[in-house]
Design an enzyme around this catalytic site. Structure first.
Site, PDB file in Angstrom:
ATOM      1  N   LEU A  73       0.880  -1.164   0.000  1.00  0.00           N
ATOM      2  CA  LEU A  73       0.000   0.000   0.000  1.00  0.00           C
ATOM      3  C   LEU A  73       0.920   1.217   0.000  1.00  0.00           C
ATOM      4  O   LEU A  73       1.862   1.275   0.811  1.00  0.00           O
ATOM      5  CB  LEU A  73      -0.896   0.028   1.242  1.00  0.00           C
ATOM      6  CG  LEU A  73      -2.137  -0.869   1.262  1.00  0.00           C
ATOM      7  CD1 LEU A  73      -2.803  -0.796   2.636  1.00  0.00           C
ATOM      8  CD2 LEU A  73      -3.120  -0.483   0.170  1.00  0.00           C
ATOM      9  N   ASP A  74       0.681   2.181  -0.882  1.00  0.00           N
ATOM     10  CA  ASP A  74       1.578   3.333  -0.912  1.00  0.00           C
ATOM     11  C   ASP A  74       1.359   4.219   0.320  1.00  0.00           C
ATOM     12  O   ASP A  74       0.420   4.027   1.099  1.00  0.00           O
ATOM     13  CB  ASP A  74       1.443   4.114  -2.221  1.00  0.00           C
ATOM     14  CG  ASP A  74       0.055   4.712  -2.429  1.00  0.00           C
ATOM     15  OD1 ASP A  74      -0.551   5.161  -1.439  1.00  0.00           O
ATOM     16  OD2 ASP A  74      -0.416   4.743  -3.576  1.00  0.00           O
ATOM     17  N   LYS A  75       2.239   5.182   0.495  1.00  0.00           N
ATOM     18  CA  LYS A  75       2.229   6.006   1.703  1.00  0.00           C
ATOM     19  C   LYS A  75       0.877   6.667   1.940  1.00  0.00           C
ATOM     20  O   LYS A  75       0.402   6.739   3.088  1.00  0.00           O
ATOM     21  CB  LYS A  75       3.326   7.076   1.602  1.00  0.00           C
ATOM     22  CG  LYS A  75       3.365   8.029   2.786  1.00  0.00           C
ATOM     23  CD  LYS A  75       4.344   9.163   2.543  1.00  0.00           C
ATOM     24  CE  LYS A  75       4.258  10.190   3.666  1.00  0.00           C
ATOM     25  NZ  LYS A  75       5.102  11.385   3.398  1.00  0.00           N
ATOM     26  N   ALA A  76       0.247   7.160   0.895  1.00  0.00           N
ATOM     27  CA  ALA A  76      -1.004   7.902   1.047  1.00  0.00           C
ATOM     28  C   ALA A  76      -2.224   6.999   1.209  1.00  0.00           C
ATOM     29  O   ALA A  76      -3.310   7.478   1.520  1.00  0.00           O
ATOM     30  CB  ALA A  76      -1.206   8.826  -0.152  1.00  0.00           C
ATOM     31  N   SER A  77      -2.047   5.701   1.003  1.00  0.00           N
ATOM     32  CA  SER A  77      -3.174   4.767   1.108  1.00  0.00           C
ATOM     33  C   SER A  77      -3.218   4.148   2.503  1.00  0.00           C
ATOM     34  O   SER A  77      -2.228   4.146   3.234  1.00  0.00           O
ATOM     35  CB  SER A  77      -3.059   3.675   0.049  1.00  0.00           C
ATOM     36  OG  SER A  77      -3.075   4.241  -1.251  1.00  0.00           O
TER      37      SER A  77
END
Length: 248
Positions: free
Chosen positions: A115-119
Site C-alpha cells: 500500500l503506498d504512503k497515502a493509502s
C-alpha cells in the site's frame, strides 16, 4: 490451487539467500546482504555467494552464529494508517509499518503486497514466502476491494470507463468492478475491486481521467475483510482465514 511446499529435493536447487527467505528467517534482500557480509556459514564454512545452492534438510546453516531452522509461520493483518510507508527502513525518516510492530515480539515478517504512503487499510504480513507469493501472483487474480473518495460526482460513463480500462504509460489499467457507494455535493465514495495490482493502479486509473483521489482505503483481500480493526492495530489470522486465502 497454490503449488505445494517445496521438499528438500526442490529446496536443494535454491540459492542460499532464497533458502533463508523461504525458511522465514528474513527477506530475500536481507539474506543476500547477510551472505555477502560473511555472516552466513554452511557446514562450518562461510559462504559469500547468495546464489550458491543450499539444502537446509541436509546441511547445517548458521546466520550470525545461530543455527537456522524453519521459523514458525506467522500471518497477521494490520490496518495501515495513512502516511506510513511499507518498508523496514526509510531513507527519508518517515514512519514505517514495522514501527507499529516494534514491541510485538513477532519474528521477521514481509509485506504481502503493498500500500503506498497515502493509502490506508488492510495489509497482510507473513514469513511464509510461498503463501505470500500465491496471494501476489497475478495468475491467481485474488480480488482486492477498496473504498475510494474522489473529488467529483461520477456519472455512469466514468464507472464504465474504469471497467473498460484506459492506457497509461504502456499499461492497460482497469477495475474488475466499480460501484458508487455514496455522494455529497462535491465528492463521492466508490467501491473498486481489482484482481491485479499495478503500481498506484487506482490513482493512475482516475488521474488519467482528470479525477483526484482524496482517500483510498483497502477494505478486503479475497474474503478477508478489514472489519473493525482500528488504525495502527494488528491481529493474527486464524488457520481458517489463512487456508481460505490460499485457495483463491
Amino acid at each position: 490451487m497454490p503449488a505445494p511446499r517445496n521438499s528438500s529435493s526442490n529446496q536443494a536447487r535454491f540459492g542460499l539467500a532464497r533458502v533463508l527467505s523461504k525458511l522465514g528467517v528474513c527477506s530475500r534482500s536481507q539474506a543476500e546482504r547477510a551472505v555477502r557480509e560473511g555472516r552466513v556459514s554452511v557446514d562450518g564454512r562461510v559462504v559469500l555467494d547468495p546464489e550458491r545452492p543450499a539444502d537446509p534438510e541436509r546441511q547445517r546453516i548458521f546466520l550470525d552464529g545461530e543455527a537456522v531452522s524453519a521459523a514458525k509461520r506467522v500471518y497477521i493483518a494490520i490496518n495501515k494508517p495513512r502516511g506510513v510507508v511499507v518498508s523496514a527502513a526509510d531513507e527519508q525518516g518517515r514512519d514505517t509499518v514495522y514501527e507499529l510492530l516494534a514491541a510485538s515480539g513477532l519474528p521477521w515478517l514481509g509485506p504481502v503486497g503493498r500500500l503506498d504512503k497515502a493509502s490506508e487499510g488492510l495489509l497482510l504480513l507473513s514469513n511464509d514466502s510461498v503463501w505470500a507469493a500465491h496471494l501476489t501472483d497475478p495468475r491467481f487474480h485474488v480480488d482486492k476491494t477498496y473504498h475510494v473518495q474522489i473529488d467529483t460526482i461520477p456519472d455512469q460513463l466514468l464507472l464504465d470507463r474504469m471497467i473498460q480500462g484506459i492506457a497509461d504509460k504502456n499499461e492497460t489499467l482497469a477495475a474488475k468492478r466499480v460501484a458508487l457507494l455514496r455522494s455529497g455535493e462535491k465528492n463521492a465514495w466508490l467501491e473498486v475491486v481489482l484482481d491485479e495490482g499495478r503500481n498506484r493502479h487506482i490513482r493512475r486509473l482516475l488521474e488519467a481521467q482528470g479525477i483526484g483521489v482524496l482517500r483510498l482505503i483497502r477494505v478486503a483481500i479475497g474474503n478477508l475483510a478489514l472489519g473493525n480493526l482500528t488504525k495502527g492495530q494488528w491481529r493474527h489470522l486464524s488457520e481458517e482465514e489463512v487456508a481460505a486465502l490460499q485457495t483463491h
